[in-house]
Design an enzyme around this catalytic site. Sequence first.
Site, PDB file in Angstrom:
ATOM      1  CD  GLU A 116      -2.974  -1.228   0.191  1.00  0.00           C
ATOM      2  OE1 GLU A 116      -3.006  -0.312  -0.651  1.00  0.00           O
ATOM      3  OE2 GLU A 116      -3.747  -2.209   0.178  1.00  0.00           O
ATOM      4  CG  HIS A 140      -4.372  -0.494   5.746  1.00  0.00           C
ATOM      5  ND1 HIS A 140      -5.744  -0.383   5.724  1.00  0.00           N
ATOM      6  CD2 HIS A 140      -4.094  -1.653   5.115  1.00  0.00           C
ATOM      7  CE1 HIS A 140      -6.262  -1.430   5.106  1.00  0.00           C
ATOM      8  NE2 HIS A 140      -5.286  -2.226   4.730  1.00  0.00           N
ATOM      9  CG  HIS A 142      -7.002  -5.943   7.431  1.00  0.00           C
ATOM     10  ND1 HIS A 142      -6.427  -7.019   6.764  1.00  0.00           N
ATOM     11  CD2 HIS A 142      -6.782  -4.866   6.638  1.00  0.00           C
ATOM     12  CE1 HIS A 142      -5.876  -6.597   5.634  1.00  0.00           C
ATOM     13  NE2 HIS A 142      -6.057  -5.300   5.534  1.00  0.00           N
ATOM     14  CD  GLU A 170     -12.973   7.871  23.918  1.00  0.00           C
ATOM     15  OE1 GLU A 170     -12.870   6.651  23.813  1.00  0.00           O
ATOM     16  OE2 GLU A 170     -12.061   8.598  24.318  1.00  0.00           O
ATOM     17  CG  HIS A 211      -9.260  -3.737   2.568  1.00  0.00           C
ATOM     18  ND1 HIS A 211      -8.570  -3.712   1.385  1.00  0.00           N
ATOM     19  CD2 HIS A 211      -8.313  -3.896   3.519  1.00  0.00           C
ATOM     20  CE1 HIS A 211      -7.282  -3.877   1.615  1.00  0.00           C
ATOM     21  NE2 HIS A 211      -7.096  -3.980   2.898  1.00  0.00           N
TER      22      HIS A 211
END
Length: 275
Positions: A116, A140, A142, A170, A211
């Site tokens: 990525e 990133h 999952h 919050e 994803h």
Amino acid sequence: MNVLETSVMQGFIRMADDGWQQGWHERNGGNLTYRMKPEEVEQIREELQDNQPWQDIGASVPGLSGEYFIVTGSGKYFRNISLFPEDSCAIIEIDKAGERFRICWGLAGGGRPTSELPSHLMNHEVKKALTGGKHRVIYHAHPANTIALTFVLPLEDQAFTRELWEMATECPVVFPDGIGVVPWMVPGGRDIAVETSKLMKQYDVAVWAHHGLFCSGEDFDLTFGLMHTVEKSAQILVKVLSMTGSKRQTIQPDEFRSLAKDFHVTLPEKFLYEK
Ligand code: 2HA
Ligand code: ZN
């Protein structure tokens, strides 16, 4: 100084391992990148190679000309990062034009930076410009509850933001700008990078449908904390939806407005629509 002894590398490794412990990084899932400070590069200058070949980034990031990044490796497992950081991670340098990179340290057993990389670098470029250089971390992961919600909520910024804000008081304070949603796209390429970086002009968090999540922040604590807060609130929503299809009571638009006043955040009115 030894790269692995620097506080920045130890912070990077700790954050990666925290993500693994949370269950957000099955197999080789997820990736983490950090834009280094000049003094952090100077600290390890003699450990950095400058003889590796330049390689195409797959995106153009002139705003990151000459920057150094700590990155996780493509196909590497977060589970292994704390044990074998030198094999799982790399330090890369961006060329003057912002078109190519080269490996200066790490990936000892061979390999490439994260698949990525185009998304990470395009997001870094956007955030560096927008925050006057403050944001340094792109993460990133999952996380399962957030991904689960992409099957039942409308794939719209408004719906995701409002539903997650309602799940924990919050949340609007932690991500007052809201959350962007990227529809399902092929990962790893330029197209998803372009779509994500458009959203990152507005938000610090983007959901990739079916994803995962992308977060941007100033440092490891804030960026990990952002991912953690979003996923915690997704977990609460999954519990609520699992118990009952509809909420009996929730936080109301005017209550969000009062919260915003007391906590000195601006909440865009587009997320405070009447249901
Ligand atoms: O496998 O998470 O999006 C790494 C990824 C790709
Ligand atoms: Zn992924």
